[in-house]
Design a protein around this motif. Structure first.
Motif, PDB file in Angstrom:
ATOM      1  N   LYS A  23     -11.769   0.377   3.525  1.00 24.35           N
ATOM      2  CA  LYS A  23     -10.664  -0.697   3.079  1.00 24.35           C
ATOM      3  C   LYS A  23     -10.852  -2.143   3.817  1.00 24.35           C
ATOM      4  N   GLN A  28      -6.785  -6.867   2.126  1.00 28.04           N
ATOM      5  CA  GLN A  28      -5.512  -6.448   2.487  1.00 28.04           C
ATOM      6  C   GLN A  28      -4.593  -7.847   2.749  1.00 28.04           C
ATOM      7  N   ALA A  31      -3.869  -9.427  -0.427  1.00 28.15           N
ATOM      8  CA  ALA A  31      -2.883  -8.811  -1.275  1.00 28.15           C
ATOM      9  C   ALA A  31      -1.238  -9.171  -0.462  1.00 28.15           C
ATOM     10  N   LYS A  67       0.084  -3.006   3.295  1.00 30.68           N
ATOM     11  CA  LYS A  67      -0.475  -2.518   1.856  1.00 30.68           C
ATOM     12  C   LYS A  67      -0.321  -1.085   1.679  1.00 30.68           C
ATOM     13  N   SER A  68      -0.342  -0.355   2.805  1.00 29.40           N
ATOM     14  CA  SER A  68      -0.312   1.044   2.605  1.00 29.40           C
ATOM     15  C   SER A  68       0.292   1.510   3.720  1.00 29.40           C
ATOM     16  N   GLN A  71      -1.523   1.864   7.228  1.00 25.85           N
ATOM     17  CA  GLN A  71      -2.032   0.764   8.001  1.00 25.85           C
ATOM     18  C   GLN A  71      -1.324   1.003   9.425  1.00 25.85           C
ATOM     19  N   GLN A  97       3.406  -2.044  -0.381  1.00 20.74           N
ATOM     20  CA  GLN A  97       2.949  -2.757  -1.453  1.00 20.74           C
ATOM     21  C   GLN A  97       2.446  -1.616  -2.626  1.00 20.74           C
ATOM     22  N   ASP A  98       1.679  -0.786  -1.985  1.00 16.65           N
ATOM     23  CA  ASP A  98       0.941   0.423  -2.824  1.00 16.65           C
ATOM     24  C   ASP A  98       2.065   1.200  -3.443  1.00 16.65           C
ATOM     25  N   LEU A  99       3.209   1.465  -2.759  1.00 16.80           N
ATOM     26  CA  LEU A  99       3.957   2.334  -3.186  1.00 16.80           C
ATOM     27  C   LEU A  99       5.456   1.642  -3.210  1.00 16.80           C
TER      28      LEU A  99
END
Length: 203
Positions: A23, A28, A31, A67-68, A71, A97-99
């Motif tokens: 990653k 990141q 984003a 981001k996820s 992290q 952000q990813d979910l």
């Protein structure tokens, strides 16, 4: 209005990114920059000193964007601990952000999202512990039965060294070398290199 507040809402918004295998830290940050002012994005390249400092700055009502979920930690137990400290102890909101569904500013059927996420993380953390415990028990039992882990030890006998040297000089085939040494192909090349480093066969 201070630079760490979103326009029109006055809510301090922070971002956090941590370097991980596979990653990119740069991606990141890019984003996070879609929602967070660059000066309010904290990053960690190795340890979690940045996250610790960020938690000192966070206050109730602030928003933390990641981001996820991973992290926040390398396993569910750590993620759950960080989540509780940020969401419960500090009282800040969290957005993943990813979910997008994981946004503690919202509710699902009257239940705060933070509580739902904690239940899920708690369940996942318990499963992780169970798997780790079972794995440890399995390894212990295997060791009790005499099973060895890692690369098998090889004794460099005269016959072994002679076979390796003959293969190195192309006097015998790989198949013949494996038959004479009694080891597998992957191990053979490892020991071939090792013997050359030790000066026991020609380099």
């Amino acid at each position: 209005m201070s630079s760490n507040k979103r326009k029109g809402k006055g809510v301090p918004v922070y971002g956090y990114a941590r370097a991980q295998a596979g990653k990119s830290l740069k991606r990141q940050v890019m984003a996070l920059s879609e929602r967070v002012e660059r000066e309010n994005i904290v990053t960690d390249a190795g340890d979690t000193a940045g996250l610790a400092a960020l938690k000192e700055k966070l206050q109730a009502g602030d928003l933390l964007v990641v981001k996820s979920l991973d992290q926040l930690g390398n396993n569910y137990e750590v993620i759950l601990r960080e989540w509780r400290q940020i969401a419960e102890v500090i009282g800040a909101d969290i957005l993943v952000q990813d979910l997008p569904l994981i946004d503690t500013r919202k509710e699902r059927e009257g239940i705060p999202v933070s509580g739902i996420v904690q239940q899920i993380l708690g369940f996942a953390a318990e499963r992780d512990k169970e798997r780790t415990t079972l794995q440890a028990q399995g390894i212990r039992k295997a060791k009790e039965r005499g099973v060895r882990f890692g690369r098998p030890r090889v004794e460099y006998t005269e016959e072994f060294i002679a076979a390796a040297e003959a293969f190195r000089k192309k006097q015998i085939t790989l198949r013949q070398a494996l038959e004479r040494t009694g080891i597998k192909k992957s191990s053979f090349y490892y020991h071939l290199k090792r013997l050359a480093e030790l000066g026991l066969i020609s380099a």
